[in-house]
Design a protein around this motif. Structure first.
Motif, PDB file in Angstrom:
ATOM      1  N   TRP A  31      25.697 -41.709   0.440  1.00  0.00           N
ATOM      2  CA  TRP A  31      25.844 -40.351   1.267  1.00  0.00           C
ATOM      3  C   TRP A  31      25.818 -40.523   2.740  1.00  0.00           C
ATOM      4  O   TRP A  31      26.564 -39.770   3.184  1.00  0.00           O
ATOM      5  N   VAL A  32      25.284 -41.581   3.415  1.00  0.00           N
ATOM      6  CA  VAL A  32      25.166 -41.670   5.024  1.00  0.00           C
ATOM      7  C   VAL A  32      26.398 -42.066   5.325  1.00  0.00           C
ATOM      8  O   VAL A  32      26.992 -41.532   6.226  1.00  0.00           O
ATOM      9  N   ALA A 183      20.807 -38.452   8.974  1.00  0.00           N
ATOM     10  CA  ALA A 183      21.586 -39.697   8.006  1.00  0.00           C
ATOM     11  C   ALA A 183      20.639 -40.977   8.366  1.00  0.00           C
ATOM     12  O   ALA A 183      20.310 -41.642   7.517  1.00  0.00           O
ATOM     13  N   LEU A 184      20.143 -41.290   9.483  1.00  0.00           N
ATOM     14  CA  LEU A 184      19.288 -41.974   9.879  1.00  0.00           C
ATOM     15  C   LEU A 184      18.047 -42.105   9.222  1.00  0.00           C
ATOM     16  O   LEU A 184      17.502 -42.977   8.357  1.00  0.00           O
ATOM     17  N   ALA A 185      17.354 -40.958   8.992  1.00  0.00           N
ATOM     18  CA  ALA A 185      16.049 -40.777   8.179  1.00  0.00           C
ATOM     19  C   ALA A 185      16.481 -41.046   6.821  1.00  0.00           C
ATOM     20  O   ALA A 185      15.561 -41.630   6.250  1.00  0.00           O
ATOM     21  N   ALA A 186      17.248 -40.621   6.278  1.00  0.00           N
ATOM     22  CA  ALA A 186      17.613 -40.853   4.836  1.00  0.00           C
ATOM     23  C   ALA A 186      17.805 -42.148   4.535  1.00  0.00           C
ATOM     24  O   ALA A 186      17.334 -42.920   3.723  1.00  0.00           O
ATOM     25  N   ALA A 187      18.379 -42.943   5.531  1.00  0.00           N
ATOM     26  CA  ALA A 187      18.622 -44.445   5.341  1.00  0.00           C
ATOM     27  C   ALA A 187      17.530 -45.388   5.650  1.00  0.00           C
ATOM     28  O   ALA A 187      17.000 -46.282   4.777  1.00  0.00           O
ATOM     29  N   ALA A 188      16.219 -44.819   6.551  1.00  0.00           N
ATOM     30  CA  ALA A 188      15.202 -45.620   6.824  1.00  0.00           C
ATOM     31  C   ALA A 188      14.268 -45.311   5.497  1.00  0.00           C
ATOM     32  O   ALA A 188      13.396 -46.199   5.524  1.00  0.00           O
ATOM     33  N   GLY A 189      14.607 -43.989   4.827  1.00  0.00           N
ATOM     34  CA  GLY A 189      13.757 -43.841   3.780  1.00  0.00           C
ATOM     35  C   GLY A 189      14.191 -44.556   2.449  1.00  0.00           C
ATOM     36  O   GLY A 189      13.096 -44.565   1.537  1.00  0.00           O
ATOM     37  N   VAL A 190      15.189 -45.383   2.286  1.00  0.00           N
ATOM     38  CA  VAL A 190      15.492 -46.368   1.159  1.00  0.00           C
ATOM     39  C   VAL A 190      14.556 -47.122   0.877  1.00  0.00           C
ATOM     40  O   VAL A 190      13.915 -47.932   1.333  1.00  0.00           O
TER      41      VAL A 190
END
Length: 190
Positions: A31-32, A183-190
Motif C-alpha cells: 500500500w505504501v 505511509a511512514l506510520a503504516a510501514a513503521a507499524g508492520v
C-alpha cells in the motif's frame, strides 16, 4: 464518525477525507509503495530501512520521528506511545537539551494531542493558537504554530501517534505531507 463531518471554522482549509479502510498488516508495504509518487515512496521505504536497522526500542522510536520530520520539513516532532486514553511515553525530537529541561512536564494526551488519541485519524491544523481543541503548553514549552498528527497502528490497534509541528519554511503542512507521514506510520507499524 460524526466528528469527521463536523469541522470547526479553523479546519475549513483542510479537506475532509474519508478515513481509509484498515489495511491488513501483510499488505501495508505494498500500500505504501502504490499510494505515493515513486520518489516519495522510495524516501519512505529508505526511512523504514534506516529505522529498523537498530532494534533498540528507544532508538527505533526516535528514528521514526526523525524520518517523519525529514519527509515533511518539520522543525519539531514527537512520538507519543498510548497507554489507554493518555500518553504513557513521549519521545520528542528537535528541541535543544535546554528547551527539554525547561519543560515542566511532558504531555499527558489532553488538548490537541488528545484529539488524535480520541479520534485516531490524521489531523492537520494550520494555526494551533485559537484551535478549539488546543489547550496551551506546559511551562517552558517553546511556542508552536502548525500541527500534523498521525496515528501509528500495530496490527489492529493504535500503538501511538506521530506529532509534527512547524515546517522549517513556515508553510502549513500539506496533503502530501500527511500522505507521506501516513505511509511512514503504516510501514513503521508492520
Amino acid at each position: 464518525m460524526e466528528y469527521l463531518k463536523t469541522h470547526h471554522q479553523w479546519e475549513s482549509t483542510v479537506p475532509v477525507l474519508p478515513r481509509p479502510a484498515p489495511v491488513p498488516t501483510s499488505d501495508r508495504l505494498t500500500w505504501v509503495t502504490e499510494s505515493l509518487p515513486s520518489a516519495v515512496a522510495h524516501r519512505v521505504l529508505d526511512a523504514v530501512v534506516a529505522i529498523t536497522s537498530n532494534l533498540d526500542l528507544d532508538t527505533v522510536l526516535r528514528r521514526i520521528v526523525e524520518a517523519a520530520m525529514d519527509l515533511t520539513g518539520a522543525r519539531y516532532g514527537a512520538l507519543g506511545v498510548r497507554d489507554g486514553d493518555r500518553l504513557g511515553r513521549f519521545v520528542p525530537v528537535g528541541m535543544e537539551d535546554s528547551e527539554v529541561e525547561a519543560i515542566s512536564h511532558w504531555p499527558h494526551g489532553h488538548g490537541l494531542l488528545g484529539e488524535v488519541i480520541r479520534h485516531p485519524h490524521p489531523l492537520r491544523v494550520d494555526k494551533i493558537e485559537g484551535y478549539p481543541a488546543a489547550s496551551g503548553y506546559p511551562a517552558g514549552h517553546p511556542p508552536m504554530h502548525s500541527f500534523l498528527g498521525v496515528p501509528i497502528q500495530v496490527r489492529d490497534s493504535v500503538y501511538g501517534n506521530l506529532y509534527l509541528t512547524d515546517k522549517r519554511d513556515g508553510s502549513p503542512f500539506t496533503q502530501d505531507d500527511e500522505a507521506a507521514v501516513r505511509a511512514l506510520a503504516a510501514a513503521a507499524g508492520v
